[in-house]
Design a protein around this motif. Structure first.
Motif, PDB file in Angstrom:
ATOM      1  N   ILE A   1       0.840  -1.208   0.000  1.00 15.93           N
ATOM      2  CA  ILE A   1       0.000   0.000   0.000  1.00 15.93           C
ATOM      3  C   ILE A   1       0.873   1.254   0.000  1.00 15.93           C
ATOM      4  N   ARG A   2       1.896   1.270   0.838  1.00 15.11           N
ATOM      5  CA  ARG A   2       2.747   2.462   0.958  1.00 15.11           C
ATOM      6  C   ARG A   2       3.555   2.733  -0.313  1.00 15.11           C
ATOM      7  N   ARG A   3       3.740   1.712  -1.149  1.00 16.77           N
ATOM      8  CA  ARG A   3       4.495   1.905  -2.395  1.00 16.77           C
ATOM      9  C   ARG A   3       3.621   2.400  -3.537  1.00 16.77           C
ATOM     10  N   ASP A   4       2.295   2.284  -3.385  1.00 18.21           N
ATOM     11  CA  ASP A   4       1.379   2.646  -4.463  1.00 18.21           C
ATOM     12  C   ASP A   4       0.874   4.068  -4.218  1.00 18.21           C
ATOM     13  N   PRO A   5       1.277   5.024  -5.061  1.00 12.74           N
ATOM     14  CA  PRO A   5       0.950   6.428  -4.807  1.00 12.74           C
ATOM     15  C   PRO A   5      -0.544   6.705  -4.657  1.00 12.74           C
ATOM     16  N   ARG A   6      -1.370   5.883  -5.317  1.00  9.66           N
ATOM     17  CA  ARG A   6      -2.815   6.113  -5.289  1.00  9.66           C
ATOM     18  C   ARG A   6      -3.414   5.851  -3.904  1.00  9.66           C
ATOM     19  N   ILE A   7      -2.794   4.919  -3.170  1.00  6.49           N
ATOM     20  CA  ILE A   7      -3.361   4.513  -1.874  1.00  6.49           C
ATOM     21  C   ILE A   7      -2.357   4.672  -0.737  1.00  6.49           C
ATOM     22  N   ALA A   8      -1.225   5.289  -1.034  1.00  8.61           N
ATOM     23  CA  ALA A   8      -0.135   5.348  -0.053  1.00  8.61           C
ATOM     24  C   ALA A   8      -0.527   6.039   1.250  1.00  8.61           C
ATOM     25  N   ASP A   9      -1.480   6.978   1.173  1.00  5.90           N
ATOM     26  CA  ASP A   9      -1.850   7.743   2.367  1.00  5.90           C
ATOM     27  C   ASP A   9      -2.978   7.102   3.172  1.00  5.90           C
ATOM     28  N   MET A  10      -3.505   5.981   2.679  1.00  3.68           N
ATOM     29  CA  MET A  10      -4.622   5.357   3.385  1.00  3.68           C
ATOM     30  C   MET A  10      -4.178   4.823   4.743  1.00  3.68           C
ATOM     31  N   PRO A  11      -4.866   5.232   5.826  1.00  5.54           N
ATOM     32  CA  PRO A  11      -4.487   4.726   7.146  1.00  5.54           C
ATOM     33  C   PRO A  11      -4.723   3.223   7.277  1.00  5.54           C
ATOM     34  N   VAL A  12      -3.800   2.567   7.972  1.00 10.88           N
ATOM     35  CA  VAL A  12      -3.909   1.131   8.189  1.00 10.88           C
ATOM     36  C   VAL A  12      -3.802   0.840   9.682  1.00 10.88           C
ATOM     37  N   ILE A  13      -4.799   0.131  10.205  1.00  6.93           N
ATOM     38  CA  ILE A  13      -4.766  -0.337  11.592  1.00  6.93           C
ATOM     39  C   ILE A  13      -4.377  -1.807  11.559  1.00  6.93           C
ATOM     40  N   ILE A  14      -3.211  -2.109  12.078  1.00  5.94           N
ATOM     41  CA  ILE A  14      -2.738  -3.494  12.104  1.00  5.94           C
ATOM     42  C   ILE A  14      -3.282  -4.182  13.344  1.00  5.94           C
ATOM     43  N   ILE A  15      -3.815  -5.387  13.145  1.00  6.50           N
ATOM     44  CA  ILE A  15      -4.357  -6.152  14.250  1.00  6.50           C
ATOM     45  C   ILE A  15      -3.584  -7.461  14.348  1.00  6.50           C
ATOM     46  N   SER A  16      -3.045  -7.731  15.534  1.00  2.00           N
ATOM     47  CA  SER A  16      -2.205  -8.920  15.660  1.00  2.00           C
ATOM     48  C   SER A  16      -2.407  -9.596  17.001  1.00  2.00           C
ATOM     49  N   SER A  17      -2.348 -10.929  16.976  1.00  2.00           N
ATOM     50  CA  SER A  17      -2.429 -11.668  18.231  1.00  2.00           C
ATOM     51  C   SER A  17      -1.064 -11.659  18.921  1.00  2.00           C
ATOM     52  N   ASP A  18      -0.040 -11.267  18.181  1.00  2.00           N
ATOM     53  CA  ASP A  18       1.307 -11.205  18.739  1.00  2.00           C
ATOM     54  C   ASP A  18       1.615  -9.763  19.119  1.00  2.00           C
ATOM     55  N   ALA A  19       1.440  -9.440  20.399  1.00  2.00           N
ATOM     56  CA  ALA A  19       1.573  -8.049  20.824  1.00  2.00           C
ATOM     57  C   ALA A  19       2.947  -7.739  21.400  1.00  2.00           C
ATOM     58  N   GLN A  20       3.970  -8.460  20.950  1.00  2.00           N
ATOM     59  CA  GLN A  20       5.314  -8.150  21.427  1.00  2.00           C
ATOM     60  C   GLN A  20       5.786  -6.831  20.834  1.00  2.00           C
TER      61      GLN A  20
END
Length: 129
Positions: free
Chosen positions: A74-93
């Protein structure tokens, strides 16, 4: 006075686990957000070609392509690079969180996700409006 119609915010929920995706979608819908569920990274990337949501929640541990790879894409594609991403993970280290944020995630949410924390994360990425 003029009536201003606010367009509902749109979100993609990307998770290969249908029940997880549906519970996230339900919580987001309660926040008046229009949700599209993508059961995996490929579906998400295909759907992004059709339109960009206001933000995306993204599971890290998915078969085939990790959520972090999707963020990098997503961050490499200029069209969508600014779209916010919330990462969800079971590994909270800390290391995992650092990796996600380095890859370009805006917020890291450990599983299980509850409504309050999800709402704070959404307000955070949408800039509070």
């Amino acid at each position: 006075g003029a009536i201003i119609l606010l367009m509902p915010k749109k979100a993609f929920v990307v998770d290969d686990n249908r029940s997880t995706a549906e519970s996230l979608a339900k919580m987001l819908t309660m926040m008046d957000i229009e949700v599209t569920i993508c059961l995996g990274p490929r579906e998400a990337i295909q759907r992004l070609s059709g339109g960009v949501p206001d933000f995306m929640t993204l599971d890290v541990n998915m078969p085939g392509v990790s959520g972090l790879e999707v963020v990098k894409y997503i961050r490499r594609d200029p069209r969508i690079a600014d779209m916010p991403v919330i990462i969800i993970s079971s590994d909270a280290q800390t290391a995992e969180m650092a990796k996600a944020l380095l890859a370009g995630a805006n917020v890291f949410l450990p599983k299980p996700v509850d409504y309050e924390r999800l709402e704070l994360a959404v307000k955070d990425v949408l800039g509070g409006n």
